[in-house]
Every structure is written in C-alpha cells, then in structure tokens.
Design an enzyme around this catalytic site. Structure first.
Site, PDB file in Angstrom:
ATOM      1  N   GLY A 118       8.765  36.544 -19.350  1.00  0.00           N
ATOM      2  CA  GLY A 118       9.578  37.347 -20.267  1.00  0.00           C
ATOM      3  C   GLY A 118       8.767  38.047 -21.344  1.00  0.00           C
ATOM      4  O   GLY A 118       7.559  37.843 -21.471  1.00  0.00           O
ATOM      5  N   GLY A 120       7.272  38.082 -24.321  1.00  0.00           N
ATOM      6  CA  GLY A 120       6.906  37.092 -25.331  1.00  0.00           C
ATOM      7  C   GLY A 120       6.491  37.721 -26.649  1.00  0.00           C
ATOM      8  O   GLY A 120       6.538  37.091 -27.698  1.00  0.00           O
ATOM      9  N   ARG A 121       6.046  38.948 -26.560  1.00  0.00           N
ATOM     10  CA  ARG A 121       5.684  39.618 -27.813  1.00  0.00           C
ATOM     11  C   ARG A 121       6.009  41.105 -27.748  1.00  0.00           C
ATOM     12  O   ARG A 121       5.390  41.911 -28.436  1.00  0.00           O
ATOM     13  CB  ARG A 121       4.220  39.419 -28.137  1.00  0.00           C
ATOM     14  CG  ARG A 121       3.307  39.863 -27.029  1.00  0.00           C
ATOM     15  CD  ARG A 121       1.976  40.057 -27.585  1.00  0.00           C
ATOM     16  NE  ARG A 121       0.996  40.066 -26.532  1.00  0.00           N
ATOM     17  CZ  ARG A 121      -0.292  40.109 -26.768  1.00  0.00           C
ATOM     18  NH1 ARG A 121      -0.721  40.119 -27.997  1.00  0.00           N
ATOM     19  NH2 ARG A 121      -1.141  40.138 -25.786  1.00  0.00           N
ATOM     20  N   LYS A 141       5.134  46.193 -29.455  1.00  0.00           N
ATOM     21  CA  LYS A 141       4.331  45.084 -28.937  1.00  0.00           C
ATOM     22  C   LYS A 141       3.619  44.426 -30.103  1.00  0.00           C
ATOM     23  O   LYS A 141       2.854  45.076 -30.811  1.00  0.00           O
ATOM     24  CB  LYS A 141       3.317  45.595 -27.910  1.00  0.00           C
ATOM     25  CG  LYS A 141       2.513  44.479 -27.244  1.00  0.00           C
ATOM     26  CD  LYS A 141       1.822  44.987 -26.003  1.00  0.00           C
ATOM     27  CE  LYS A 141       0.935  43.890 -25.391  1.00  0.00           C
ATOM     28  NZ  LYS A 141       0.265  44.368 -24.178  1.00  0.00           N
ATOM     29  N   ASP A 153       2.631  33.210 -30.547  1.00  0.00           N
ATOM     30  CA  ASP A 153       3.213  33.658 -31.816  1.00  0.00           C
ATOM     31  C   ASP A 153       3.930  35.007 -31.763  1.00  0.00           C
ATOM     32  O   ASP A 153       4.496  35.447 -32.758  1.00  0.00           O
ATOM     33  CB  ASP A 153       2.114  33.713 -32.893  1.00  0.00           C
ATOM     34  CG  ASP A 153       0.944  34.617 -32.471  1.00  0.00           C
ATOM     35  OD1 ASP A 153       1.066  35.297 -31.425  1.00  0.00           O
ATOM     36  OD2 ASP A 153      -0.068  34.632 -33.191  1.00  0.00           O
ATOM     37  N   GLY A 154       3.856  35.702 -30.644  1.00  0.00           N
ATOM     38  CA  GLY A 154       4.533  36.999 -30.559  1.00  0.00           C
ATOM     39  C   GLY A 154       3.817  38.126 -31.267  1.00  0.00           C
ATOM     40  O   GLY A 154       4.337  39.235 -31.380  1.00  0.00           O
ATOM     41  N   ASP A 288       4.140  40.083 -13.050  1.00  0.00           N
ATOM     42  CA  ASP A 288       4.877  40.394 -14.287  1.00  0.00           C
ATOM     43  C   ASP A 288       4.251  41.589 -14.997  1.00  0.00           C
ATOM     44  O   ASP A 288       4.826  42.096 -15.961  1.00  0.00           O
ATOM     45  CB  ASP A 288       4.913  39.176 -15.229  1.00  0.00           C
ATOM     46  CG  ASP A 288       3.527  38.627 -15.513  1.00  0.00           C
ATOM     47  OD1 ASP A 288       2.806  38.316 -14.549  1.00  0.00           O
ATOM     48  OD2 ASP A 288       3.150  38.526 -16.687  1.00  0.00           O
ATOM     49  N   ASN A 289       3.094  42.026 -14.524  1.00  0.00           N
ATOM     50  CA  ASN A 289       2.435  43.179 -15.145  1.00  0.00           C
ATOM     51  C   ASN A 289       2.444  44.390 -14.228  1.00  0.00           C
ATOM     52  O   ASN A 289       1.646  45.307 -14.419  1.00  0.00           O
ATOM     53  CB  ASN A 289       0.988  42.824 -15.508  1.00  0.00           C
ATOM     54  CG  ASN A 289       0.917  41.778 -16.613  1.00  0.00           C
ATOM     55  OD1 ASN A 289       1.848  41.627 -17.398  1.00  0.00           O
ATOM     56  ND2 ASN A 289      -0.175  41.050 -16.664  1.00  0.00           N
ATOM     57  N   ASP A 298       0.939  47.077 -19.418  1.00  0.00           N
ATOM     58  CA  ASP A 298       0.290  45.890 -19.981  1.00  0.00           C
ATOM     59  C   ASP A 298      -1.228  46.003 -19.993  1.00  0.00           C
ATOM     60  O   ASP A 298      -1.936  45.391 -19.193  1.00  0.00           O
ATOM     61  CB  ASP A 298       0.741  44.613 -19.258  1.00  0.00           C
ATOM     62  CG  ASP A 298       2.092  44.150 -19.776  1.00  0.00           C
ATOM     63  OD1 ASP A 298       2.714  44.888 -20.568  1.00  0.00           O
ATOM     64  OD2 ASP A 298       2.539  43.053 -19.399  1.00  0.00           O
TER      65      ASP A 298
HETATM   66  P1  AMP Z   1       0.168  38.977 -19.975  1.00  0.00           P
HETATM   67  O1  AMP Z   1      -0.248  38.537 -18.613  1.00  0.00           O
HETATM   68  O2  AMP Z   1      -0.943  39.051 -20.960  1.00  0.00           O
HETATM   69  O3  AMP Z   1       0.923  40.276 -19.927  1.00  0.00           O
HETATM   70  O4  AMP Z   1       1.156  37.880 -20.592  1.00  0.00           O
HETATM   71  C1  AMP Z   1       1.805  36.870 -19.880  1.00  0.00           C
HETATM   72  C2  AMP Z   1       2.969  36.347 -20.642  1.00  0.00           C
HETATM   73  O5  AMP Z   1       2.554  35.789 -21.889  1.00  0.00           O
HETATM   74  C3  AMP Z   1       4.046  37.369 -20.957  1.00  0.00           C
HETATM   75  O6  AMP Z   1       5.292  36.756 -20.836  1.00  0.00           O
HETATM   76  C4  AMP Z   1       3.737  37.725 -22.396  1.00  0.00           C
HETATM   77  O7  AMP Z   1       4.868  38.207 -23.062  1.00  0.00           O
HETATM   78  C5  AMP Z   1       3.279  36.393 -22.960  1.00  0.00           C
HETATM   79  N1  AMP Z   1       2.390  36.535 -24.128  1.00  0.00           N
HETATM   80  C6  AMP Z   1       1.131  37.025 -24.154  1.00  0.00           C
HETATM   81  N2  AMP Z   1       0.633  37.001 -25.402  1.00  0.00           N
HETATM   82  C7  AMP Z   1       1.601  36.501 -26.204  1.00  0.00           C
HETATM   83  C8  AMP Z   1       1.694  36.233 -27.615  1.00  0.00           C
HETATM   84  N3  AMP Z   1       0.705  36.462 -28.459  1.00  0.00           N
HETATM   85  N4  AMP Z   1       2.858  35.721 -28.061  1.00  0.00           N
HETATM   86  C9  AMP Z   1       3.874  35.471 -27.228  1.00  0.00           C
HETATM   87  N5  AMP Z   1       3.843  35.685 -25.913  1.00  0.00           N
HETATM   88  C10 AMP Z   1       2.720  36.196 -25.394  1.00  0.00           C
HETATM   89 MG    MG Z   2       2.426  41.092 -19.406  1.00  0.00          MG
END
Ligand code: AMP
Ligand code: MG
Length: 547
Positions: A118, A120-121, A141, A153-154, A288-289, A298
């Site tokens: 989902g 997350g940030r 973002k 931490d989002g 997810d990306n 992403d």
């Molecule tokens: P990514 O592969 O980097 O796109 O991230 C994988 C998952 O981790 C996704 O659901 C992002 O929303 C979540 N995510 C990455 N960095 C953060 C962050 N600093 N705070 C919250 N969620 C994060």
């Molecule tokens: Mg992502």
C-alpha cells in the site's frame, strides 16, 4: 496589522488559479473505502483505499517546481511561487475538492509474495481536471504516515526526493512514459535514515514531492484482491480501470479483461524497450512498483548506465542476486506480467488466452528490442537477412571489452568516418579518434582497439548498404541517442549542494534535461564520463532502498 492585511490581500488575488483547480475524484466515488480513518497501521480488506490526512510539516520551503507540469495543470510560474502552493504541496493545506487518501495494494518483492503493502508514504489528493479536460491525479510523496506505513514513518529524505523530482521530468523529456513531478518542497524537518542498513542511522533533511499521473494503479492493486479471494472487488477495480483508462475495450467481461491485459503488456514492453534505449535501470521492479498504465513509477534506487554493463544494478539491496540488473529488465517485466495474468485469471477463467497474449508480447519484446538497437545504430530497420542480430550481439560484446560509456559512445557514433574505415590502411588510433571520449581506460585500447575497429568496419559496411545520407542518419540517430541523461553523479552533486542550502544545481539539471537530444553548448560539461571520484561513492554507484 496593515502589512498583514496587505499580504493576505495579495495572497488571495494571486492564488486565484490554484484555488480554481477542479477535482473529479472518480477513484473515490466509484470504489469502496476503508471504513476506518486515521493512520494507525492495519490490514485493510474489502476496500481499495483509506482516507488519511497529510501530516503538516514545520517549515515548508519550495525548492523547485516543473513549469511544464504546472502549465499542464493550468498553473503559471506565479501561481507556483505563491505561498499557498508551497503549503498545499507540503501537505499543510488542502484546496477545495481535494480528498486525501492512500491506496491499498500488495506485491511481489524480489520474487516473493509480500502481502499487503500500500501507499506507505504517498498520499493522493484527487484527480485534477486540466484545462484540456484530462484528469491528472496529484500525489504527495513523503507527507506522513498512512495505514500502510507498516514499521516506517511515511516521510522521504531530500536526497531521494531530488532524485525523484529530477528523474521524473528528465524521463518525460526523453519521451519515456513516466509519472511526473510538479514540486519539490523541503519540510524543514529531519528524518532519521540508516542509509546502508549498517547500524549507523543519521538525521537527514526531509522533503515532499508532488507526483502527477493519470493514475497510480499498479499490478499489485490487482494482485492483492486476487490473493485474498476478493473477486467481486477485483471485478469492480477492473471495471473501473476499463471505464477510465481503457474505454475502447468494450463492455466488462472476459474479452475486455483479456484486451486490458493485452494493453498492459503492450505498454509495459514499449516502456522497458525505452529504458534499455536510454540506459535506465529501475532498480526495484517489484510488482507494486509496476504501473498498469505503462509508466515508469517509484523512483528509488534507480540508476543510469555509465559504462555499458548489462549486469549492473544500482541497488545495493539487490547486489547479491542482481535480479533487477540492466540486462534483465525485459525478462523481469515478463515475469511481472505473468503475475498480472494470475491476478486477472479469476475474471477470465481460462489459461490459454492469457498465455497466448504473453507469448505474443514476448515475441514483440524481441522485435522491438531489435528495432531499437537498429535505430541506435542508424539503420532504417532491423534486417534479419543482413545478419543484424549478429551485429547487435557483437556490439554488446564489443562495448564490454573495455569500459565504454553508453551515452557517449552512441552519441558520437555518427561522427565515425565510414569512408576512412573502409580503407584497410586506417589504423585503430585514427579510426577510434572520434569516439575517444567514450572510453574510461583508453590505455586498454592498445589491447582492444583492433577488435573495436573490426566491429566498426562491419557497422560501416552495413550503413553503406543501408544507403541513408549521412546527415539524415545523424539526425535520426540523435533523436534516439540522448546527449544528456541524469547520470547518478550529476544527481548526487545536486544533492550535495542542496543539502548545504544551494539549490542552483537542481535548477541547472532540470534545465539541461529539458532538451536531452539537443546540442546545448552551455551545458557541454554534462556530456562527460562519470568522474573517477564517483566510481565508488554512495549515491553515485551504490544506492539503497533507504529513502
Ligand atoms: P518501495 O519498493 O520502495 O516502493 O516500497 C515498498 C513499500 O514500502 C511500499 O508500500 C511503500 O509505500 C513502503 N514505504 C517505503 N518507504 C516508506 C516510508 N519511509 N514510510 C512508510 N512506508 C514506506
Ligand atoms: Mg513502491
């Protein structure tokens, strides 16, 4: 008192265009919401998203904006420089019509099913209606925690935000489908990050980027619903997607879902071929990306190829198995599309047609890659009968004989004197002279020079046969071989300066990357090999997911 009134008067007058933005939040209107609100972490079922508010930041400062992106939204430079713009795109204020929410999706990470992930940030603000009638979603973002933030931490750090901001716009100007970036706002707050996961966390400046795209749906949105057996909701999401993004595919039903899959495959193949053409390595091609609209999405530990090396990955997290290395991107994309096929299977209920679509696009991939390499070499078309397959395969070998800068090599290739090469008496030094800036270790040419010339001779013979006038060929090659790309060391230099409070390099790079295929004499210094200091410097050759 008088001054304050005066300021607020100006603010109201100047913010006019921003406050006039219209929103058409069809995703929210047509798909079910998580009944819970607030940002406490949770599993969300039976819903496609959760309402959540951005968390305001202490001291927002606008560092950069994309004038082109703003213009598409109907915003002028003056609108962007207004304080309200900074507040809104820091997450400190909402415009009328904005409805912030985070999407629920899952994904396969590095080949393994990871369950719910989902936004997350990322916090979506809604779909803005542009003056041309397009719907473009605005998304912050780094604007704070959501129900999907899991243990994190989002927030986002300045370095990764600069990289996302610059690369989104650079890709756009290269003609590579991508999510866009409207703004880069520093938060005035610190974020703690352990950049290399080595137990040395440190505070870093935080930032928020506003991303823009027709939509942010990923393969993972469909996968999560299929994995949970939420088939009615899967159908609702697919029908919504057809309605808004693929309106020409007919009424919802197995045929339309299959046609949708076919379209996603088509766009994804075209996208990856473009990445290969310009030397872009995404770095985290988890499902997810991967956008279902065929957009680059992403920007994390991505990187640009300096020396041509199909095995290179910028992502330190992937250093061991190199799943997402440059040369593997086509096959990884197909693997990801298989996951989408699995997710759509409940709606189609037949394996064979899905497999047929995949086979078709596997074939298309090969054809388009061949056509792309042929175009980079200045050929009018890829010709199997002229043994172009061998010419391309041997070029790739030749480029790895000694470290060869991909961008510089292809850009300077039209400068090689074809007539001269045909003369057997031309020595390697003379033959290679126009390409010299492409080699990282020119001393190795003593050993490899002859082999490189041998390949160039084959290329020259093929060009001769092809018959395009040299000027026309050069022009055609310059349209597919960019002169300026966002090399990792370039972004890192902008980051280093920005972290010290000097943002001029961010603006300079944004500017040079506006016209990546043009000669830009005043920016010639950016048409350069990666400097030696950047070879092993974190951020230049090694990037982690920590951002
Ligand atoms: P990514 O592969 O980097 O796109 O991230 C994988 C998952 O981790 C996704 O659901 C992002 O929303 C979540 N995510 C990455 N960095 C953060 C962050 N600093 N705070 C919250 N969620 C994060
Ligand atoms: Mg992502």
């Amino acid at each position: 008192m008088f001054l304050a009134v005066g300021v607020s008067h100006i603010e109201v007058r100047m913010s006019h265009a921003l406050e006039q933005l219209q929103f058409d939040n069809h995703f929210l209107r047509e798909l079910p919401a998580d009944p819970e609100t607030g940002n406490h972490r949770r599993q969300v079922t039976g819903a496609c998203y959760s309402y959540v508010q951005p968390t305001p930041v202490r001291q927002p400062e606008l560092l950069a904006y994309s004038a082109e992106m703003a213009a598409e939204l109907g915003l002028s430079g003056q609108d962007c420089e207004h304080p309200l713009f900074t507040r809104v795109f820091a997450g400190n204020a909402l415009l009328p019509g904005m409805q912030p929410y985070a999407m629920c999706y899952g994904g396969h990470q590095f080949g393994n099913w990871a369950g719910q992930l989902g936004d997350g940030r990322a916090i979506n603000l809604g779909h803005a209606v542009t003056p041309s009638g397009e719907r473009l979603e605005l998304q912050l973002k780094g604007a704070g925690a959501t129900p999907y933030s899991r243990h994190a931490d989002g927030r986002a750090v300045l370095r990764s935000s600069i990289r996302e901001f610059l690369c989104s716009e650079a890709m756009r100007h290269l003609g590579v489908p991508t999510t866009r970036a409207l703004s880069l706002v520093a938060t005035g707050e610190q974020v703690i990050r352990d950049m290399f996961y080595d137990g040395r966390p440190r505070p870093e400046p935080g930032a928020v980027v506003c991303r823009v795209a027709p939509g942010f749906l990923r393969i993972g949105n469909f996968e999560l619903l299929a994995a949970r057996g939420e088939h009615p909701l899967l159908k609702e999401l697919a029908d919504y997607t057809l309605r808004h993004y693929f309106p020409d595919l007919g009424e919802p039903g197995p045929d339309a879902y299959l046609a949708f899959f076919d379209q996603v495959c088509r766009r994804t193949v075209a996208l990856i071929v473009d990445w290969m053409r310009v030397g872009f390595v995404h770095g985290v091609m988890n499902t997810d990306n991967i956008s279902i609209l065929g957009l680059t999405i992403d920007y994390g530990p991505y990187g640009w190829i300096d020396d041509f090396n199909p095995d290179w990955t910028p992502n330190t997290t992937d250093a061991e198995f190199r799943r997402y290395r440059f040369g593997a991107q086509p096959q990884v994309a197909l693997w990801n599309l298989v996951q989408l096929a699995n997710a759509l299977y409940p709606l189609i209920q037949q394996v064979e047609p899905l497999e047929a679509v995949l086979r078709k696009h596997q074939q298309a991939f090969n054809e388009q890659l061949d056509a792309m390499w042929a175009a980079k070499l200045g050929l009018q078309a890829f010709r199997p009968d002229a043994d172009d397959a061998a010419l391309i395969r041997d070029l790739q070998k030749t480029l790895t004989l000694t470290e060869t800068d991909m961008t510089i090599f292809f850009r300077l290739l039209p400068g090689v004197d074809v007539e001269r090469l045909r003369e057997p008496s031309t020595g390697w030094r003379e033959a290679l002279a126009p390409l010299m800036p492409a080699w990282y270790r020119p001393e190795e040419l003593e050993l490899q020079g002859e082999a490189i010339v041998a390949w160039l001779r084959r290329h020259a013979a093929r060009l001769q046969e092809d018959g395009l006038p040299p000027e026309q060929r050069r022009e055609q090659m310059n349209r597919v071989n960019p002169k300026y790309v966002l090399r990792n060391y370039m972004a890192q230099q902008a980051i280093d300066a920005s972290e010290q409070g000097d943002h001029t390099l961010v603006h300079e790079l944004l500017d040079v990357l506006r016209r990546p295929y043009d000669e830009q004499p005043r920016y010639e210094h950016w048409f350069a090999r990666r400097p030696d200091w950047a070879r092993t410097r974190p951020g230049c050759s090694m990037l982690s997911c920590s951002s």
